[in-house]
Design a protein around this motif. Structure first.
Motif, short mmCIF file in Angstrom:
data_model
loop_
_atom_site.label_atom_id
_atom_site.label_comp_id
_atom_site.label_asym_id
_atom_site.label_seq_id
_atom_site.Cartn_x
_atom_site.Cartn_y
_atom_site.Cartn_z
N SER A 65 0.85 -1.20 0.00
CA SER A 65 0.00 0.00 0.00
C SER A 65 0.88 1.24 0.00
O SER A 65 1.59 1.51 0.98
CB SER A 65 -0.90 -0.02 1.25
N ARG B 272 -3.13 -1.81 -2.92
CA ARG B 272 -4.34 -1.21 -2.36
C ARG B 272 -3.93 0.10 -1.69
O ARG B 272 -3.03 0.11 -0.86
CB ARG B 272 -4.95 -2.12 -1.30
N ASP C 145 -5.93 1.95 5.22
CA ASP C 145 -4.89 1.08 4.64
C ASP C 145 -4.23 0.24 5.72
O ASP C 145 -3.93 -0.94 5.55
CB ASP C 145 -3.85 1.93 3.90
N ARG D 149 -6.61 -2.63 6.86
CA ARG D 149 -6.63 -3.78 5.92
C ARG D 149 -5.41 -4.67 6.16
O ARG D 149 -5.51 -5.89 6.23
CB ARG D 149 -6.64 -3.30 4.47
N GLN E 121 -5.26 -8.52 7.01
CA GLN E 121 -4.97 -9.40 5.87
C GLN E 121 -3.47 -9.57 5.64
O GLN E 121 -3.06 -10.40 4.84
CB GLN E 121 -5.62 -8.83 4.60
#
Ligand code: P6P
Length: 355
Positions: free
Chosen positions: A223, A252, A260, A263, A267
C-alpha cells in the motif's frame, strides 16, 4: 437456578459479548480496579464518545450545513483545513473537559498543545491525536479515521512547551484509531494485545468484535502512493519493481492511512510512505500518526520502521516531526528493508549489484 441448556448458554454468551464495552474491556485487560486502571478505562470511554460524535456528523455530512468542504485556512502542516478537521479537533477537546484526566492535547491541527484549565495540573495524561486522518476522503464519502495516543505527563511542564512529549514511542501507555467505514470501528491497545470494537448504533456502544488480533507474518497487499515513484530513493523503486515482477502481490491505497493500516492488520502486507524529494522525512507525523500505529502493529506481531530504525525508537525533535513509515507484516517490512540495506551496502562499498 440458571437454565444451562445449550440455547441458554449461547444466549448468555451473546449477552456477555454485548456487555463487553470498551470501558469494561480495559479493566478486564488490566485485571485491576486500581486508580490508574480506572483512569485508563475512563479515558477510553471518552475517546469512544468522541468517535460517536464524529461518526454521527460524518453519517449526515451531505445533509447538514458546515460539514463538508474547506474552512479556507491552512494548518501548521501547511495543509488546507477541512471543516470536519476543525469539528473533530474540537470534539476531542470537549469530551475531555471536566474529566480531571487529560490536561494537555497535542493535535495535528494545533501548532501548540491545548491545555484544559480545570484539568491541570491534576490530570496527568496527555492525548496526542490526528482528529481526522484522510480528510481528503470526506467530500467523496470514502473511509476516514482518527488516530490517538495516550502518554503520561512527566514533570510540571512549567513553560507550556510540553517538552516531555519529545520522547520515543515506547513511552505510550495506550494507542488506537477509529475507522469511519461501512461500520465505525475502534481498535486499541494498552500493551496487552490489539482489540477491535464495532459501534452498535442501536446501543450507542462499542462492542468487542476481535480480541488479540495478530497480523499475518506475510500478506499480498502493498500500500503506497506510486504517484511518488519519481521522487523515491532507488531502494524503494527496487522494492516496487520487485512486487511488479513477482506474483502474489496486490496494490491497495485509499488515501487514508487508517483504512490502509486496518486492511493490513487483518490481511497482512505492508504500507509505506517513504521520504520523497519534496519531503525527505516523508509526510506522516511521528507522534500522533506513525508512533501510535507502530505501537499497535508491534502488539499485533508486526513491525514498523523508518527503513533505518524502528519507529518506536525514533526521538522526535519537535511536536510535528515527520518520519518515513514502513509498517505491516514482519516478512514484508523486512523485504522492503532488504532493498534499502542492499543499496546502502552498494554505495558504501562502491559495488554495483546486478538487478
Ligand atoms: P498522499 C492523509 O492526508 C494522510 O495523512 C494519510 O492518511 C494518507 O496515508 C496520506 O496522507 C496520503 O498522502 O500524498 O498519498 O495523498
Amino acid at each position: 437456578m440458571a437454565d444451562t441448556s445449550s440455547q441458554s448458554v449461547a444466549h448468555d454468551r451473546t449477552l456477555d459479548r454485548d456487555c463487553t464495552t470498551l470501558s469494561r474491556h480495559v479493566l478486564q485487560e488490566l485485571q485491576s480496579f486500581s486508580m490508574e486502571a480506572q483512569d485508563l478505562s475512563a479515558i477510553m470511554n471518552r475517546i469512544a464518545l468522541a468517535a460517536k460524535l464524529i461518526s454521527r456528523r460524518m453519517s449526515r455530512a451531505g445533509l447538514v450545513e458546515g460539514a463538508l468542504g474547506f474552512t479556507g485556512n491552512v494548518n501548521v502542516q501547511g495543509e488546507s483545513v477541512k471543516k470536519m478537521d476543525v469539528y473533530a479537533n474540537d470534539v476531542f477537546i470537549s469530551v475531555f473537559k471536566q474529566s480531571g484526566l487529560v490536561c494537555r492535547l497535542a493535535s495535528e491541527e494545533m501548532e501548540k498543545p491545548y491545555y484544559i484549565p480545570e484539568n491541570c495540573p491534576i490530570g496527568r495524561y496527555t492525548l496526542l491525536y490526528d482528529p481526522i486522518d484522510g480528510s481528503s476522503n470526506i467530500d467523496v464519502n470514502l473511509n476516514l479515521g482518527s488516530i490517538f495516543s495516550i502518554r503520561k505527563q512527566e514533570g510540571n511542564d512549567i513553560d507550556g512547551e510540553a517538552r516531555d512529549l519529545l520522547q520515543n514511542g515506547r513511552k505510550q501507555i495506550a494507542a488506537g484509531y477509529i475507522l469511519y467505514g461501512p461500520s465505525t470501528m475502534l481498535v486499541y491497545s494498552i500493551g496487552t494485545g490489539v482489540h477491535s470494537f464495532v459501534l452498535d448504533p442501536s446501543l450507542g456502544e462499542f462492542i468487542l468484535s476481535s480480541a488479540n488480533i495478530q497480523v499475518p507474518e506475510h500478506g499480498p497487499v502493498y500500500s503506497t502512493n506510486e504517484g511518488n515513484f519519481w521522487q523515491w530513493e532507488e531502494s524503494i523503486r527496487d522494492y516496487i519493481r520487485y512486487v511488479h515482477r513477482h506474483e502474489g502481490y496486490t496494490a491497495r491505497y485509499s488515501g487514508a492511512l487508517v483504512g490502509d493500516f486496518h486492511r493490513i492488520l487483518f490481511q497482512g502486507g505492508v504500507f509505506l510512505y517513504p521520504g520523497t524529494l519534496r519531503k525527505p522525512e516523508g509526510k506522516l507525523r511521528l507522534l500522533y500518526e506513525s508512533a501510535p500505529l507502530a505501537f499497535l502493529m508491534e502488539q499485533a506481531g508486526g513491525a514498523a520502521s523508518t527503513g533505518d530504525a524502528e519507529i518506536l525508537d525514533v526521538l522526535p525533535e519537535k511536536l510535528h516531526s515527520r518520519a518515513p513509515l514502513i509498517i505491516g507484516s514482519k516478512e514484508d517490512v523486512a523485504l522492503v528493508k532488504s532493498f534499502i540495506q542492499d543499496r546502502a551496502r552498494e554505495s558504501r562499498e562502491g559495488l554495483q549489484i546486478a538487478r
